[in-house]
Design a protein around this motif. Structure first.
Motif, PDB file in Angstrom:
ATOM      1  N   LYS A  83       0.807  -1.224   0.000  1.00  0.00           N
ATOM      2  CA  LYS A  83       0.000   0.000   0.000  1.00  0.00           C
ATOM      3  C   LYS A  83       0.835   1.267   0.000  1.00  0.00           C
ATOM      4  CE  LYS A  83      -3.974  -2.010   2.339  1.00  0.00           C
ATOM      5  NZ  LYS A  83      -4.841  -1.946   3.529  1.00  0.00           N
ATOM      6  N   PHE A  84       2.002   1.245   0.647  1.00  0.00           N
ATOM      7  CA  PHE A  84       2.806   2.464   0.752  1.00  0.00           C
ATOM      8  C   PHE A  84       3.255   2.975  -0.613  1.00  0.00           C
ATOM      9  CE2 PHE A  84       6.256  -0.604   0.623  1.00  0.00           C
ATOM     10  CZ  PHE A  84       7.243   0.058  -0.084  1.00  0.00           C
ATOM     11  N   LEU A  85       3.262   2.115  -1.631  1.00  0.00           N
ATOM     12  CA  LEU A  85       3.671   2.552  -2.964  1.00  0.00           C
ATOM     13  C   LEU A  85       2.729   3.614  -3.533  1.00  0.00           C
ATOM     14  CD1 LEU A  85       4.749  -0.799  -4.668  1.00  0.00           C
ATOM     15  CD2 LEU A  85       6.217   1.014  -3.786  1.00  0.00           C
ATOM     16  N   LEU A  86       1.472   3.583  -3.109  1.00  0.00           N
ATOM     17  CA  LEU A  86       0.500   4.569  -3.591  1.00  0.00           C
ATOM     18  C   LEU A  86       0.771   5.959  -3.028  1.00  0.00           C
ATOM     19  CD1 LEU A  86      -2.754   2.431  -3.378  1.00  0.00           C
ATOM     20  CD2 LEU A  86      -1.435   2.998  -5.425  1.00  0.00           C
ATOM     21  N   GLU A  87       1.493   6.017  -1.924  1.00  0.00           N
ATOM     22  CA  GLU A  87       1.780   7.298  -1.277  1.00  0.00           C
ATOM     23  C   GLU A  87       3.055   7.953  -1.803  1.00  0.00           C
ATOM     24  OE1 GLU A  87       1.901   6.224   2.826  1.00  0.00           O
ATOM     25  OE2 GLU A  87      -0.171   5.512   2.815  1.00  0.00           O
ATOM     26  N   LEU A  88       3.827   7.227  -2.613  1.00  0.00           N
ATOM     27  CA  LEU A  88       5.083   7.755  -3.127  1.00  0.00           C
ATOM     28  C   LEU A  88       4.919   8.285  -4.539  1.00  0.00           C
ATOM     29  CD1 LEU A  88       7.452   4.889  -1.931  1.00  0.00           C
ATOM     30  CD2 LEU A  88       7.033   7.081  -0.819  1.00  0.00           C
ATOM     31  N   GLN A  89       5.753   9.250  -4.882  1.00  0.00           N
ATOM     32  CA  GLN A  89       5.761   9.816  -6.228  1.00  0.00           C
ATOM     33  C   GLN A  89       6.560   8.898  -7.150  1.00  0.00           C
ATOM     34  OE1 GLN A  89       3.184  11.960  -5.903  1.00  0.00           O
ATOM     35  NE2 GLN A  89       4.294  13.317  -7.268  1.00  0.00           N
ATOM     36  N   LEU A  90       5.942   7.831  -7.591  1.00  0.00           N
ATOM     37  CA  LEU A  90       6.576   6.871  -8.483  1.00  0.00           C
ATOM     38  C   LEU A  90       5.699   6.663  -9.707  1.00  0.00           C
ATOM     39  CD1 LEU A  90       7.592   4.064  -5.943  1.00  0.00           C
ATOM     40  CD2 LEU A  90       9.127   5.689  -7.034  1.00  0.00           C
ATOM     41  N   SER A  91       6.326   6.324 -10.807  1.00  0.00           N
ATOM     42  CA  SER A  91       5.561   5.996 -12.011  1.00  0.00           C
ATOM     43  C   SER A  91       4.893   4.632 -11.814  1.00  0.00           C
ATOM     44  CB  SER A  91       6.490   5.941 -13.225  1.00  0.00           C
ATOM     45  OG  SER A  91       7.381   4.849 -13.107  1.00  0.00           O
ATOM     46  N   GLN A  92       3.909   4.350 -12.632  1.00  0.00           N
ATOM     47  CA  GLN A  92       3.242   3.043 -12.567  1.00  0.00           C
ATOM     48  C   GLN A  92       4.231   1.927 -12.892  1.00  0.00           C
ATOM     49  OE1 GLN A  92       0.378   2.526 -11.251  1.00  0.00           O
ATOM     50  NE2 GLN A  92      -0.115   4.681 -11.061  1.00  0.00           N
ATOM     51  N   ASN A  93       5.141   2.185 -13.835  1.00  0.00           N
ATOM     52  CA  ASN A  93       6.157   1.179 -14.178  1.00  0.00           C
ATOM     53  C   ASN A  93       7.001   0.837 -12.956  1.00  0.00           C
ATOM     54  OD1 ASN A  93       5.327   1.064 -16.818  1.00  0.00           O
ATOM     55  ND2 ASN A  93       6.978   2.351 -17.598  1.00  0.00           N
ATOM     56  N   ALA A  94       7.428   1.848 -12.220  1.00  0.00           N
ATOM     57  CA  ALA A  94       8.251   1.621 -11.028  1.00  0.00           C
ATOM     58  C   ALA A  94       7.473   0.820  -9.986  1.00  0.00           C
ATOM     59  CB  ALA A  94       8.725   2.945 -10.446  1.00  0.00           C
ATOM     60  N   ARG A  95       6.202   1.115  -9.822  1.00  0.00           N
ATOM     61  CA  ARG A  95       5.383   0.381  -8.852  1.00  0.00           C
ATOM     62  C   ARG A  95       5.245  -1.091  -9.246  1.00  0.00           C
ATOM     63  NH1 ARG A  95       1.174   5.273  -8.533  1.00  0.00           N
ATOM     64  NH2 ARG A  95       2.194   6.405  -6.855  1.00  0.00           N
ATOM     65  N   ILE A  96       4.993  -1.336 -10.516  1.00  0.00           N
ATOM     66  CA  ILE A  96       4.847  -2.715 -10.990  1.00  0.00           C
ATOM     67  C   ILE A  96       6.166  -3.466 -10.839  1.00  0.00           C
ATOM     68  CG2 ILE A  96       4.406  -4.157 -13.023  1.00  0.00           C
ATOM     69  CD1 ILE A  96       1.883  -2.831 -11.881  1.00  0.00           C
ATOM     70  N   ILE A  97       7.254  -2.830 -11.193  1.00  0.00           N
ATOM     71  CA  ILE A  97       8.563  -3.483 -11.086  1.00  0.00           C
ATOM     72  C   ILE A  97       8.909  -3.741  -9.626  1.00  0.00           C
ATOM     73  CG2 ILE A  97      11.046  -3.085 -11.408  1.00  0.00           C
ATOM     74  CD1 ILE A  97      10.279  -2.002 -14.207  1.00  0.00           C
ATOM     75  N   TYR A  98       8.577  -2.812  -8.732  1.00  0.00           N
ATOM     76  CA  TYR A  98       8.809  -3.052  -7.307  1.00  0.00           C
ATOM     77  C   TYR A  98       8.036  -4.283  -6.852  1.00  0.00           C
ATOM     78  CZ  TYR A  98       9.280  -2.463  -2.313  1.00  0.00           C
ATOM     79  OH  TYR A  98       9.570  -2.689  -0.995  1.00  0.00           O
ATOM     80  N   MET A  99       6.795  -4.393  -7.299  1.00  0.00           N
ATOM     81  CA  MET A  99       5.951  -5.522  -6.925  1.00  0.00           C
ATOM     82  C   MET A  99       6.572  -6.839  -7.405  1.00  0.00           C
ATOM     83  SD  MET A  99       1.912  -5.992  -7.842  1.00  0.00           S
ATOM     84  CE  MET A  99       2.257  -5.907  -9.585  1.00  0.00           C
ATOM     85  N   LEU A 100       7.106  -6.864  -8.623  1.00  0.00           N
ATOM     86  CA  LEU A 100       7.757  -8.066  -9.150  1.00  0.00           C
ATOM     87  C   LEU A 100       9.032  -8.385  -8.358  1.00  0.00           C
ATOM     88  CD1 LEU A 100       7.356  -7.415 -12.974  1.00  0.00           C
ATOM     89  CD2 LEU A 100       6.158  -9.136 -11.614  1.00  0.00           C
ATOM     90  N   LEU A 101       9.808  -7.354  -8.044  1.00  0.00           N
ATOM     91  CA  LEU A 101      11.035  -7.554  -7.270  1.00  0.00           C
ATOM     92  C   LEU A 101      10.720  -8.044  -5.856  1.00  0.00           C
ATOM     93  CD1 LEU A 101      13.052  -4.398  -8.356  1.00  0.00           C
ATOM     94  CD2 LEU A 101      13.532  -6.773  -8.983  1.00  0.00           C
TER      95      LEU A 101
ATOM     96  N   ALA B  48      12.681   2.934 -14.519  1.00  0.00           N
ATOM     97  CA  ALA B  48      11.903   2.589 -13.330  1.00  0.00           C
ATOM     98  C   ALA B  48      12.818   2.103 -12.206  1.00  0.00           C
ATOM     99  CB  ALA B  48      10.864   1.527 -13.668  1.00  0.00           C
ATOM    100  N   LEU B  49      13.847   1.323 -12.539  1.00  0.00           N
ATOM    101  CA  LEU B  49      14.801   0.868 -11.532  1.00  0.00           C
ATOM    102  C   LEU B  49      15.551   2.047 -10.922  1.00  0.00           C
ATOM    103  CD1 LEU B  49      16.235  -2.324 -13.253  1.00  0.00           C
ATOM    104  CD2 LEU B  49      14.797  -2.247 -11.207  1.00  0.00           C
ATOM    105  N   LYS B  50      15.878   3.035 -11.747  1.00  0.00           N
ATOM    106  CA  LYS B  50      16.544   4.242 -11.234  1.00  0.00           C
ATOM    107  C   LYS B  50      15.610   5.003 -10.296  1.00  0.00           C
ATOM    108  CE  LYS B  50      19.078   8.413 -12.505  1.00  0.00           C
ATOM    109  NZ  LYS B  50      19.011   8.811 -11.134  1.00  0.00           N
ATOM    110  N   GLU B  51      14.327   5.067 -10.641  1.00  0.00           N
ATOM    111  CA  GLU B  51      13.341   5.703  -9.756  1.00  0.00           C
ATOM    112  C   GLU B  51      13.328   5.025  -8.396  1.00  0.00           C
ATOM    113  OE1 GLU B  51       9.151   6.795 -10.788  1.00  0.00           O
ATOM    114  OE2 GLU B  51       9.786   6.050 -12.762  1.00  0.00           O
ATOM    115  N   LEU B  52      13.312   3.703  -8.400  1.00  0.00           N
ATOM    116  CA  LEU B  52      13.303   2.940  -7.150  1.00  0.00           C
ATOM    117  C   LEU B  52      14.596   3.158  -6.374  1.00  0.00           C
ATOM    118  CD1 LEU B  52      11.690  -0.375  -8.437  1.00  0.00           C
ATOM    119  CD2 LEU B  52      10.596   1.392  -7.033  1.00  0.00           C
ATOM    120  N   ASP B  53      15.704   3.223  -7.100  1.00  0.00           N
ATOM    121  CA  ASP B  53      16.998   3.526  -6.486  1.00  0.00           C
ATOM    122  C   ASP B  53      16.958   4.886  -5.798  1.00  0.00           C
ATOM    123  OD1 ASP B  53      19.159   1.801  -6.414  1.00  0.00           O
ATOM    124  OD2 ASP B  53      19.799   2.249  -8.465  1.00  0.00           O
ATOM    125  N   ASP B  54      16.495   5.894  -6.533  1.00  0.00           N
ATOM    126  CA  ASP B  54      16.446   7.267  -6.020  1.00  0.00           C
ATOM    127  C   ASP B  54      15.504   7.403  -4.820  1.00  0.00           C
ATOM    128  OD1 ASP B  54      18.235   7.920  -8.011  1.00  0.00           O
ATOM    129  OD2 ASP B  54      16.738   8.865  -9.317  1.00  0.00           O
TER     130      ASP B  54
END
Length: 103
Positions: A20-38, A80-86
């Motif tokens: 759920k916390f992913l919805l509160e962050l300024q991330l693209s949908q791609n980054a959210r999906i990739i985080y979920m897969l990771l 998207a990976l860079k977004e997650l890194d940042d």
């Protein structure tokens, strides 16, 4: 049109967990999906005791495979990976010569 209703068969359906916390962050949908897969891959890694020298769980998920799973080009996956890194949600470590990175 045939409708599908929830029933006993639903228990057999495979799914990914979306934190759920992913919805509160300024991330693209791609980054959210990739985080979920990771995250899903990391849960498997935890079961297999894949930890680094500091005891942190790591996963190996090549960019090519992430690209195929998401249906996105490699450059979109890298962005998207860079977004997650940042955002501090991902640490990537060099896996070794001609080996995939640990995430």
């Amino acid at each position: 049109m045939k409708y599908l209703y929830m029933n006993e068969q639903e228990r057999q359906m495979q799914y990914y967990q979306f934190p759920k916390f992913l919805l509160e962050l300024q991330l693209s949908q791609n980054a959210r999906i990739i985080y979920m897969l990771l995250y899903d891959r990391a849960r498997i890694s935890r079961k297999n005791n894949w930890t680094d020298e500091d005891g942190r769980v790591y996963a190996i998920f090549p960019i090519e495979e992430l690209s195929q799973k998401t249906g996105k080009c490699k450059s979109s996956v890298k962005k998207a990976l860079k977004e997650l890194d940042d955002a501090g949600l991902l640490i990537r470590k060099f896996g070794g010569f001609s080996k995939p990175r640990h995430m």
